[in-house]
Scaffold this active site. Sequence first.
Site, mmCIF file in Angstrom:
data_model
loop_
_atom_site.group_PDB
_atom_site.id
_atom_site.type_symbol
_atom_site.label_atom_id
_atom_site.label_comp_id
_atom_site.label_asym_id
_atom_site.label_seq_id
_atom_site.Cartn_x
_atom_site.Cartn_y
_atom_site.Cartn_z
ATOM 1 N N GLU A 125 -3.946 -3.102 9.898
ATOM 2 C CA GLU A 125 -3.509 -1.793 9.420
ATOM 3 C C GLU A 125 -2.051 -1.752 9.855
ATOM 4 O OE1 GLU A 125 -2.077 1.354 9.881
ATOM 5 O OE2 GLU A 125 -3.689 2.139 11.177
ATOM 6 N N CYS A 168 1.248 6.131 11.230
ATOM 7 C CA CYS A 168 1.214 5.199 10.088
ATOM 8 C C CYS A 168 0.810 5.927 8.829
ATOM 9 C CB CYS A 168 0.247 4.060 10.384
ATOM 10 S SG CYS A 168 -1.359 4.628 10.931
#
Lengths: 678, 678
Positions: free
Chosen positions: A255, A294
């Site tokens: 990720e 993120c």
Amino acid sequence: MRLKSYVCGQWHEGGREATLLRDATTGAVIAEASTEGIDFQRVLAHAREVGGPALRALTFHQRAAIIKSLARFLTERKDEFYTLSYATGATKSDSWIDIDGGIGTLFVYASKGMRELPDSRVYVDGAPEMLSKSGTFVGQHICTPLEGAAVHINAFNFPVWGMLEKLAPTLLAGVPAIVKPATATSFLTECVVRRIVESGLLPEGALQLVCGSAGDLFDHLSCQDVVAFTGSASTANALRTHPSIVAKSVRFTAETDSLNSSILGPDAAPGTPEFDLFVREVVREMTVKAGQKCTAIRKALVPAAACEAVVEALRASLGKIVVGDPRLEQVRMGPVVSLAQRREVREQVARLQREAQLVHGGDGAFEIAGADSDKGAFIPPTLLLCRDTASATAVHEVEAFGPVSTVIPYRDMDEAIALARRGGGSLVSSVFTADDAAAAHLVLGLAPFHGRILVVNRSCAKESTGHGSPLPHLVHGGPGRAGGGEEMGGIRGVLHYMQRTAVQGTPDTIVAVTGRWMRGAKPRDPGVHPFRKPFHDLAIGDTFFSAEREVTLEDIERFAELSGDRFYAHMSEADAARNPLFGGRVAHGYFLVSAAAGLFVDPAYGPVLANYGIDGLRFLKPVKPGDRIKVRLTVKEKSLRPTQGYGEVRWDTEITNQNAEPVAQYDVLTMVSERAIP
Amino acid sequence: MRLKSYVCGQWHEGGREATLLRDATTGAVIAEASTEGIDFQRVLAHAREVGGPALRALTFHQRAAIIKSLARFLTERKDEFYTLSYATGATKSDSWIDIDGGIGTLFVYASKGMRELPDSRVYVDGAPEMLSKSGTFVGQHICTPLEGAAVHINAFNFPVWGMLEKLAPTLLAGVPAIVKPATATSFLTECVVRRIVESGLLPEGALQLVCGSAGDLFDHLSCQDVVAFTGSASTANALRTHPSIVAKSVRFTAETDSLNSSILGPDAAPGTPEFDLFVREVVREMTVKAGQKCTAIRKALVPAAACEAVVEALRASLGKIVVGDPRLEQVRMGPVVSLAQRREVREQVARLQREAQLVHGGDGAFEIAGADSDKGAFIPPTLLLCRDTASATAVHEVEAFGPVSTVIPYRDMDEAIALARRGGGSLVSSVFTADDAAAAHLVLGLAPFHGRILVVNRSCAKESTGHGSPLPHLVHGGPGRAGGGEEMGGIRGVLHYMQRTAVQGTPDTIVAVTGRWMRGAKPRDPGVHPFRKPFHDLAIGDTFFSAEREVTLEDIERFAELSGDRFYAHMSEADAARNPLFGGRVAHGYFLVSAAAGLFVDPAYGPVLANYGIDGLRFLKPVKPGDRIKVRLTVKEKSLRPTQGYGEVRWDTEITNQNAEPVAQYDVLTMVSERAIP
């Protein structure tokens, strides 16, 4: 303070060479970390040989119960975590996301483990596959825990949530974890792990912690290990191509960077609730965790006509954000994690400014409440406007990992979709619109490039969890630039740590492997009527064969009268004859299942408490007056609810006619007391 | 013969530099292949811009129908494929696996697409997730087709099946494919693709073929592309670390080397049917396709006591295998694919011989029927015996990709498991035992290291599809050395070519996105009773609200009498009061669903043909005498069965009481005619 690693059942303080960890606001050294001297091959062996076997000895429900206890235990100690969290630069509400968000993830996984997984060690994946004509040879997918270690490499921005969101599905799968938090904020992770170890709730070896470098750990990975990485794309790619990962096909999920967009719908003009919700969300995503998420909104895509109004509203709102020491109550946004991180963000903003105009914040002086801009890594909320959408590239490629967003105007929805896709794969996008047709068009256009899409309108705004929040129920991760990984998503995240295997054989063999009965396997004689057996006495395969009952025209008439269901196929020979499936009057399907219950129920007071449902009922053949039916009832699956004094028993049920042809198949669900007489 | 590639809608014959393809038996050149001059960036663009949009315009059912037509079309032309297949070295029965096996995979996917996928373009993945208290904010995972190309890199051993097993799930997903067969046997793949193109069944751009080198194709991959590779581990690892794959997180699945084992159970002594079945299977796996199967048995693990008997039986059986020109009827095994492949296998056998004793075949002279051993790549069936199980390593690492197996004795089941695991991850293992407890022990021990496990005993032997046959219903692929990939497995294989996205919003937004109604979304007024509407007139969300009905003690008594279900909770106030869930007499659950039908059914002859089942029925609250119930019935999902004149309609159904509390929720399944009056 010397941070320690928890490895091989002991706290290890490393060697002389140590990394210094600093308070994001004051720059003061608050801890140091070192992993010098740790034997990483032994760490992996400890997970595989001590932690793994202990976890695999537990059922899914037992693991879920431990996760729930752990969540409660940590809840009681969260004040300590909140206090320490300020040093990462987090405000109290930032810490809520990290700490309560992390503990909440444990609670959700505990609950899903109880409700959606069986009380066993083998996960039965999907329905049996019928591979042969006469049914002696069938297939069944199962999932079993990988027998290695889960190596979790986490980012600095969520030292608690980042650990717990990966830990919950891993432990539920029955796999031990080796957690390596980003060193910068590992002091908070270390504190939480210290409490977890003290709790004694986890079996030894189930959780190890590495504060500092992971040394040569990767050199010792095997095909049973899993790496779950969160962080930068460059690190992900270096790890992904590590010789051990490649040679042994080690599962690797990442990720990484993500240029997430939020789209203001064409209908959401200034003055609409959706316009205001959009502005509030962009400001929130820019300022929460000082934009170090993120999932934060990097591109605010707005209808060209609304562009000026959006910029004005955002500037007005951003102007009110108080930046400073996160310990102060009036402060809405703290520093980024370190001076190095500030330097990087400034460089990235400079790159963005080559093609976008600064409309708020940026490099100039700004007020900092209760802190010193030379010592603390402060950046003001920084908004850019990119008008030249055709040629701009940096806005789609540069992730300024701080309080930075760019407004980009679009002409029509398809251009908005194209602009969002230019991120090359993202974690999340959001859409603010009250028009569900527009929402559907945007969502389906965005979907192949996104792991999650949020649609907000006035009806759900109050309950919406927001653009930036991954939820344990939903997948987190995205294609391409976002790393191509997938985490959480409920039980999906658990299966990520298990091996799926297709098992082929006779139904009896499949039953022996899965512990779940299936059609075609041998019935077992329970000795007495199975309704007389309390939960623990019922065995998988215990079968009751009923007597036979003839279905008469009178039954059909009486059932129609009582239920009120006078559908023509039951009531009129002439009309039913015109029906291409029946060719004559047939019994009600609901009468058949009712009569079946009449045939299999043992009526006297006893351990069976209730029928709480039916699954997968299919009527396979019409039953006509004069047909004779009987029923088979077989214990298929059992699941104890330990605190409630009963368990759920699923019965495979089949009604057949006088020619032994199945006329209906289904699962009956009952609650059965642990005691003979409840 | 110059093979051509089918790219960008045209047949392309390449340039001057060409690879020669030879008959495996005679060594004669039968074709040459070249991809010189092909613009691979354009090939990818053609897939993305022409093939993808055309496939995505179709529903899953329409794609499934095309796949079925294609399977029929190829079935009619398979004689041509069989004739050409001899040149690969395949016997007729080898070709059956490749050609009929490949076409069969198309049929299975066509059928699964119709039965297990919706008649729409969006796959709804799992149940809605309730993310909020009052239900305005929910989550739903969907899967949408990736908008790139699927690049299929196939091995030489199955030029037809290898293409079709990847193509079926890819096309069903709505993704165009670029097929690159191994050059050595690509003449057969080219012939099949030629027929597929001629059929006109696939939309242009849905299938492209590359015969020869793939040039710089990988340089142009994007995050929406997928690579599915079958072949050697070394090639897989080179491709897996290609800069584009890494930088753009391109999905990459690999199916590579595998040291598969088969275990003779401790119970299966000489003389038992399982012993004979095991011997037959090992011989079959050694000789079919001359052992060139990634799933073939390389390690035959046998109880030490049975070792001599197994070796004797295998030798006797292998001695009868006629090796030679596969075109001859008496020949049981043909050559391997090429002289180069023979050289490689011989080298691998030599490595194995360092720690295992040759007991059959090997390097010596042997009879070859109708062919010349200098020109054809013949190898005799070669059996080794490895007694030194503690120190041997090559038997667990060297995959001699030809008719080669090694017998290895084991002491107990746990040693058998350990020996199988030493393959470091395998595609498949099999177990021959009549003891289901032993089978379960072995299967669960093998499962984390295997993608598929077959258990054979006397009951299923006749219907077993065998150790070496991947089936479209089951996953194919394995961890570690086997590549870590997963193909097929029914609809799982389709999802591999789709992006999973979590969508969050109001229930109405989710309905707009998925085309499937969910609880909490707005009902739609159908104008008339929905039972009066033929299939095509029913709209998603059409809702019928029933009148109310009081449930009386008399209803309960009459229902008990008619059904025969006199369970104490319905019949005895005193006993029911002792039940911890009820505290007094309650109506039968089956009565409630029956009465609900009475409330919602429109009885007159019309388009509704039948109720064919119920899904997910849950009783949420007891109904007691005096309670009043009513029911809501809403069109949730529709699926047309085009050739049958009707469609399936799924109705979301909820029964509530006089306090508007839900007492039961379920899906009612009906068949509804396309015409108003069927």
